[in-house]
Design an enzyme around this catalytic site. Structure first.
Site, PDB file in Angstrom:
ATOM      1  N   HIS A 131      36.699  32.188  42.920  1.00  0.00           N
ATOM      2  CA  HIS A 131      36.977  30.826  42.757  1.00  0.00           C
ATOM      3  C   HIS A 131      37.256  30.109  44.000  1.00  0.00           C
ATOM      4  O   HIS A 131      38.017  30.783  44.920  1.00  0.00           O
ATOM      5  CB  HIS A 131      37.663  30.311  41.629  1.00  0.00           C
ATOM      6  CG  HIS A 131      37.210  30.563  40.377  1.00  0.00           C
ATOM      7  ND1 HIS A 131      38.104  31.275  39.397  1.00  0.00           N
ATOM      8  CD2 HIS A 131      36.114  30.206  39.481  1.00  0.00           C
ATOM      9  CE1 HIS A 131      37.393  31.438  38.161  1.00  0.00           C
ATOM     10  NE2 HIS A 131      36.181  30.898  38.334  1.00  0.00           N
ATOM     11  N   CYS A 147      45.158  30.021  37.628  1.00  0.00           N
ATOM     12  CA  CYS A 147      44.371  30.246  36.511  1.00  0.00           C
ATOM     13  C   CYS A 147      45.061  30.296  34.935  1.00  0.00           C
ATOM     14  O   CYS A 147      44.424  30.011  33.998  1.00  0.00           O
ATOM     15  CB  CYS A 147      43.788  31.598  36.544  1.00  0.00           C
ATOM     16  SG  CYS A 147      43.782  32.319  38.188  1.00  0.00           S
TER      17      CYS A 147
END
Ligand code: CIR
Length: 260
Positions: free
Chosen positions: A168, A255
């Protein structure tokens, strides 16, 4: 300093499930240890709470091994929440598990519901704009849908690139304050942070780039002393959390929570 990009009253987390051993990973370096994961998660929640924020810990979901990585399911902005459409097929169902909790908090909830894909890990909200990295999980159609919604709420969206081989965008960067980014040299070299103050994680400590600024704290992964020292010298109050087991699933500090 108080700014919506770093000041939060609330966070949502989800306790890891035993099925976490089946979580997605780019390279298999061994299964994460469930007990270690729980200890680290408890420490993470305690760090968030130590800032005075209200932190909700949702129940684990065995059917979704990656569900503790709640950040990927939604983007929470002051005006409302946007439900994501993950690019990882095994993670799509996590969004509907998160939706009712956000509905208790937000009156305006929108969804990425066209053909696009987007995961929260690819989105960095700074003091002036929303950066979204195209990646294996986030495509241009997903960013276009996000942009339409965010624009309605007065935000500017800028599309950038997540480096190849990086899960990401925020795997390689974090917001330290509205104008300051912690980044790997590799990501910063793309020019995406031109105009910001950029702090580079020292060579060999690239995995420290995924951190969060949460109220007065920078919460980062443990085991990266040169990054911790650099941030301390730059005036940040740093807390380090064991990320050994999450790292086996390509996960890090951002996250594990939705922050709003
Ligand atoms: C995945 O591959 O989707 C999970 N194992 C890790 C997700 C990490 N999330 C994030 O960086 N926002």
């Amino acid at each position: 300093m108080s700014h919506p990009s770093i000041t939060f009253d609330h966070a949502i987390t989800r306790r890891p499930a035993k099925s976490i051993v089946d979580g997605l990973r780019a390279i298999d370096i061994g299964a994460p240890d469930y007990d270690g994961m729980i200890r680290a998660h408890d420490a993470y929640v305690a760090a968030l709470r130590s800032t005075g924020a209200d932190v909700r810990v949702l129940d684990p979901i065995e059917a979704f091994p990656d569900a503790q990585f709640v950040e990927d399911t939604a983007l929470c902005l002051p005006q409302g929440a946007i439900l994501m459409h993950p690019g990882a097929p095994s993670r799509v169902g996590e969004v509907q598990e998160m939706a009712p909790h956000l509905r208790e908090i937000y009156t305006d909830i929108r969804s990425i519901q066209g053909g696009g894909h987007i995961e929260g890990g690819d989105i960095l909200v700074t003091g002036r704009e929303i950066l979204v990295g195209l990646s294996d999980r986030t495509n241009a159609a997903g960013v276009a849908e996000l942009e339409t919604i965010a624009h309605d709420w007065g935000h500017t969206v800028r599309t950038v690139i997540t480096p190849p081989g990086v899960l990401h965008f925020k795997t390689d960067c974090s917001l330290m304050d509205p104008e300051t980014i912690l980044s790997t040299r590799k990501l910063d070299a793309s020019g995406c942070f031109d105009g910001y103050r950029v702090l580079h994680v020292p060579d060999g400590e690239e995995a420290a780039a995924n951190a969060i600024r949460f109220n007065d704290l920078v919460i980062m992964a443990d085991g990266f002393p040169r990054t911790a020292e650099m941030l301390f010298r730059a005036g940040f109050k740093v807390v380090a959390i064991d990320n050994t087991d999450c790292a086996k699933l390509d996960g890090g500090m951002s996250c594990l929570s939705l922050r709003f």
